[in-house]
Enzyme design. Structure first.
Site, PDB file in Angstrom:
ATOM      1  N   GLU A   1     103.558   9.292  -9.136  1.00 33.41           N
ATOM      2  CA  GLU A   1     103.389  10.331  -8.438  1.00 33.41           C
ATOM      3  C   GLU A   1     102.981   9.919  -7.063  1.00 33.41           C
ATOM      4  OE1 GLU A   1     102.513  10.692 -12.006  1.00 33.41           O
ATOM      5  OE2 GLU A   1     104.283  12.176 -11.929  1.00 33.41           O
TER       6      GLU A   1
ATOM      7  N   VAL B   1     101.733  -0.431 -13.163  1.00 33.76           N
ATOM      8  CA  VAL B   1     102.695  -0.081 -14.219  1.00 33.76           C
ATOM      9  C   VAL B   1     102.870  -1.316 -15.107  1.00 33.76           C
ATOM     10  CG1 VAL B   1     105.026   0.518 -14.423  1.00 33.76           C
ATOM     11  CG2 VAL B   1     103.864   1.440 -12.509  1.00 33.76           C
TER      12      VAL B   1
ATOM     13  N   HIS C   1     111.182   2.296 -19.487  1.00 33.18           N
ATOM     14  CA  HIS C   1     110.522   3.248 -18.634  1.00 33.18           C
ATOM     15  C   HIS C   1     110.142   2.717 -17.625  1.00 33.18           C
ATOM     16  CE1 HIS C   1     108.804   7.094 -18.421  1.00 33.18           C
ATOM     17  NE2 HIS C   1     107.614   6.632 -18.394  1.00 33.18           N
TER      18      HIS C   1
HETATM   19  N1  INI Z   1     102.246   5.327 -14.964  1.00 27.90           N
HETATM   20  C1  INI Z   1     101.835   4.273 -14.650  1.00 27.90           C
HETATM   21  O1  INI Z   1     101.036   4.344 -13.351  1.00 27.90           O
HETATM   22  N2  INI Z   1     101.845   3.002 -15.108  1.00 27.90           N
HETATM   23  C2  INI Z   1     102.562   2.937 -16.293  1.00 27.90           C
HETATM   24  O2  INI Z   1     102.595   1.789 -17.019  1.00 27.90           O
HETATM   25  C3  INI Z   1     103.205   3.981 -16.730  1.00 27.90           C
HETATM   26  N3  INI Z   1     103.960   3.815 -18.150  1.00 27.90           N
HETATM   27  O3  INI Z   1     104.099   2.751 -18.554  1.00 27.90           O
HETATM   28  O4  INI Z   1     104.451   4.947 -18.774  1.00 27.90           O
HETATM   29  C4  INI Z   1     103.058   5.283 -16.189  1.00 27.90           C
HETATM   30  N4  INI Z   1     103.673   6.194 -16.712  1.00 27.90           N
HETATM   31  C5  INI Z   1     103.559   7.647 -15.967  1.00 27.90           C
HETATM   32  C6  INI Z   1     104.370   8.133 -14.846  1.00 27.90           C
HETATM   33  O5  INI Z   1     103.865   7.359 -13.699  1.00 27.90           O
HETATM   34  C7  INI Z   1     104.266   9.359 -14.546  1.00 27.90           C
HETATM   35  O6  INI Z   1     102.878   9.936 -14.370  1.00 27.90           O
HETATM   36  C8  INI Z   1     104.814  10.476 -15.463  1.00 27.90           C
HETATM   37  O7  INI Z   1     106.261  10.041 -15.900  1.00 27.90           O
HETATM   38  C9  INI Z   1     104.903  12.007 -15.339  1.00 27.90           C
HETATM   39  O8  INI Z   1     105.767  12.181 -14.115  1.00 27.90           O
END
Ligand code: INI
Length: 158
Positions: A58, A81, A88
Site C-alpha cells: 500500500e 518485506v 508472495h
Molecule cells: N506486507 C509487508 O509489508 N511485509 C510482508 O512481509 C508481507 N508479507 O509477507 O505478506 C506483507 N504483506 C501484506 C501486503 O503488503 C498487503 O498489505 C496485502 O497484500 C493487502 O493488499
C-alpha cells in the site's frame, strides 16, 4: 567545473513518512530512526507528518498522493518485506519498489525507499537499528539530501 551537492539540513521543510504496519516490530524501529534523523537535522515537529498503511504493497498509492499534493518537499517510505514459504514477497517487492519510484518520477518530489527486503526476521532486525544500521535513517538522509540537491539545481537555474 561546477559541483552540486545537497546539504543535510532539513530546516523549514515538510516531510511525510509513510510506514507499513505489517511487521511492525521492524517498522516501528525504522520509524523511530526516521523521526530521530529528521529532528537531528534541524526539522521542527510541525514539519513531520506520519501516515500509517496496512502493508508495503500500500505504500506507493499513499506516496503518490502525498508527492503530488504540493505540500511536502519529500516522502519517506518505510516497510519490511520478509520472505515466507511462498513467492508472495516477490510480487509485493517488485510492484512496491516500482510504484515508489513512479511516485517520485511523476511528481518530481523525492520519494525515498526505506523498505527492507529480507530473508529472515534476524536480517531485518540487524537493519532496523541492529548491527547493520537502520534503513529508516538511511532513507531519511537520502530524502533530506535530495530536497537540497533539487533546491541547489533550482537556485542555479538547472
Ligand atoms: N506486507 C509487508 O509489508 N511485509 C510482508 O512481509 C508481507 N508479507 O509477507 O505478506 C506483507 N504483506 C501484506 C501486503 O503488503 C498487503 O498489505 C496485502 O497484500 C493487502 O493488499
Amino acid at each position: 567545473m561546477q559541483i552540486i551537492e545537497g546539504q543535510l539540513l532539513a530546516g523549514d521543510d515538510q516531510f511525510a513518512i509513510v510506514v507499513s504496519r505489517f511487521n511492525d516490530l521492524i517498522t516501528k524501529r525504522l520509524l523511530e530512526g526516521a523521526i530521530d534523523t529528521l529532528r537531528r537535522h534541524g526539522l521542527a515537529e510541525s514539519g513531520i507528518t506520519v501516515v500509517h498503511v496496512p502493508g508495503s504493497f500500500e505504500l506507493p498509492l499513499i506516496a503518490q498522493r502525498l508527492a503530488h499534493g504540493g505540500k511536502f518537499h519529500a516522502v519517506i517510505c518505510l516497510g519490511a518485506v520478509i520472505q515466507g514459504e511462498t513467492t508472495h514477497h516477490e510480487y509485493i517487492n517488485h510492484q512496491m519498489a516500482g510504484g515508489i519510484l513512479q511516485a517520485s518520477l511523476t511528481s518530481g518530489v523525492p520519494v525515498s525507499f526505506g523498505v527492507l527486503t529480507c530473508q529472515s526476521m534476524d536480517q531485518a532486525l540487524d537493519r532496523a537499528g541492529g548491527k547493520a544500521g537502520n534503513k529508516g535513517v538511511e532513507a531519511t538522509l537520502a530524502a533530506i539530501e535530495m530536497v537540497n540537491v533539487l533546491r541547489e539545481l533550482s537556485a542555479k537555474g538547472l
